[in-house]
Design a protein around this motif. Sequence first.
Motif, PDB file in Angstrom:
ATOM      1  N   MET A 169      45.933 -19.708  65.308  1.00 23.80           N
ATOM      2  CA  MET A 169      47.222 -19.222  64.830  1.00 23.80           C
ATOM      3  C   MET A 169      47.320 -19.323  63.308  1.00 23.80           C
ATOM      4  SD  MET A 169      50.128 -20.409  67.597  1.00 23.80           S
ATOM      5  CE  MET A 169      49.607 -22.117  67.783  1.00 23.80           C
ATOM      6  N   PHE A 170      46.816 -20.424  62.752  1.00 19.45           N
ATOM      7  CA  PHE A 170      46.865 -20.610  61.303  1.00 19.45           C
ATOM      8  C   PHE A 170      46.045 -19.539  60.590  1.00 19.45           C
ATOM      9  CE2 PHE A 170      45.151 -22.253  57.349  1.00 19.45           C
ATOM     10  CZ  PHE A 170      46.267 -22.765  56.702  1.00 19.45           C
ATOM     11  N   ALA A 171      44.824 -19.307  61.076  1.00 22.62           N
ATOM     12  CA  ALA A 171      43.945 -18.328  60.436  1.00 22.62           C
ATOM     13  C   ALA A 171      44.558 -16.940  60.457  1.00 22.62           C
ATOM     14  CB  ALA A 171      42.589 -18.319  61.134  1.00 22.62           C
ATOM     15  N   SER A 172      45.193 -16.598  61.554  1.00 26.94           N
ATOM     16  CA  SER A 172      45.844 -15.295  61.659  1.00 26.94           C
ATOM     17  C   SER A 172      47.035 -15.206  60.717  1.00 26.94           C
ATOM     18  CB  SER A 172      46.289 -15.067  63.107  1.00 26.94           C
ATOM     19  OG  SER A 172      47.005 -13.863  63.230  1.00 26.94           O
ATOM     20  N   ALA A 173      47.848 -16.253  60.686  1.00 25.01           N
ATOM     21  CA  ALA A 173      49.031 -16.248  59.824  1.00 25.01           C
ATOM     22  C   ALA A 173      48.656 -16.124  58.354  1.00 25.01           C
ATOM     23  CB  ALA A 173      49.848 -17.525  60.053  1.00 25.01           C
ATOM     24  N   GLN A 174      47.540 -16.757  57.978  1.00 28.57           N
ATOM     25  CA  GLN A 174      47.099 -16.742  56.581  1.00 28.57           C
ATOM     26  C   GLN A 174      46.198 -15.549  56.260  1.00 28.57           C
ATOM     27  OE1 GLN A 174      48.301 -18.873  54.290  1.00 28.57           O
ATOM     28  NE2 GLN A 174      49.594 -19.649  55.956  1.00 28.57           N
TER      29      GLN A 174
END
Length: 269
Positions: A159-164
Amino acid sequence: MTTTPNFFTVSAQLRSQIVQMSHQAKAAHLASALSCVDILTVLYGQVLNLDPSNPRHADRDRFILSKGHAAAALYATLAWKGIISPEQLPTYGKQHSLLEEHPSPKLPGVEAATGSLGHGLPIANGMTLAARIQNRSYRVFVLMSDGECNEGSVWEAAMFASAQKLDNLTAIVDFNKWQATGRSQEVLQLDPLPDKWASFGWEVTELDGHDHGQLLAALTQRPTGRPHAIIAHTIKGKGISFMEDDNNWHYRVPTAQEVLDAKLELGVI
């Protein structure tokens, strides 16, 4: 001009070396190492931007073996590329050796200590974000197991990688359908694994994890604006018929005769 290696020959040689290392060290996780050899062959053979004489160069591409129990495959690959000496391989698993049964960054070419599953992708996130902050162009690749996708930390990191929008990050799942105690699908509901990654905002490529051409095409791909997940369908124990898809080889150690049989089948003697 870079010469393209003969991936098939290299993969066979690496598999032979890994079987020998398992026998000498009396070390487990042989089949898990064999399933990811073709991925490592293509990554190190033609994809990663690395200087073997300076493996800690600031602009190098980063590779994290999150499924650290497959360390023998990484060590054999590092020796092939000249990042470590081939003479070190027989010390694998021995007391005081840097070639531990799970990788340590004390060894050149190893980016992170792994083995506790679920940590590689979060570490890769940090490295990927650091590249952006420091205005560097390196890419980050992380190789995970399918059983590792049981870990909640994997999905938090996804989720973090996608958000960033970490589009210099590639996660490869070695989908060999087994984990330590049984079929991955029977332990937790992994399927449909590609759809799960896509639903978290990742570009997803599903392929044969032993097809060098498919791997090369996917690993050189760099989507814009989102991270890339490669679901690589593999066979545990790949390359040695009496080990393939047999989960007993998660912990079994080959005998001297089995080492010989494996090398004959691989065509290296």
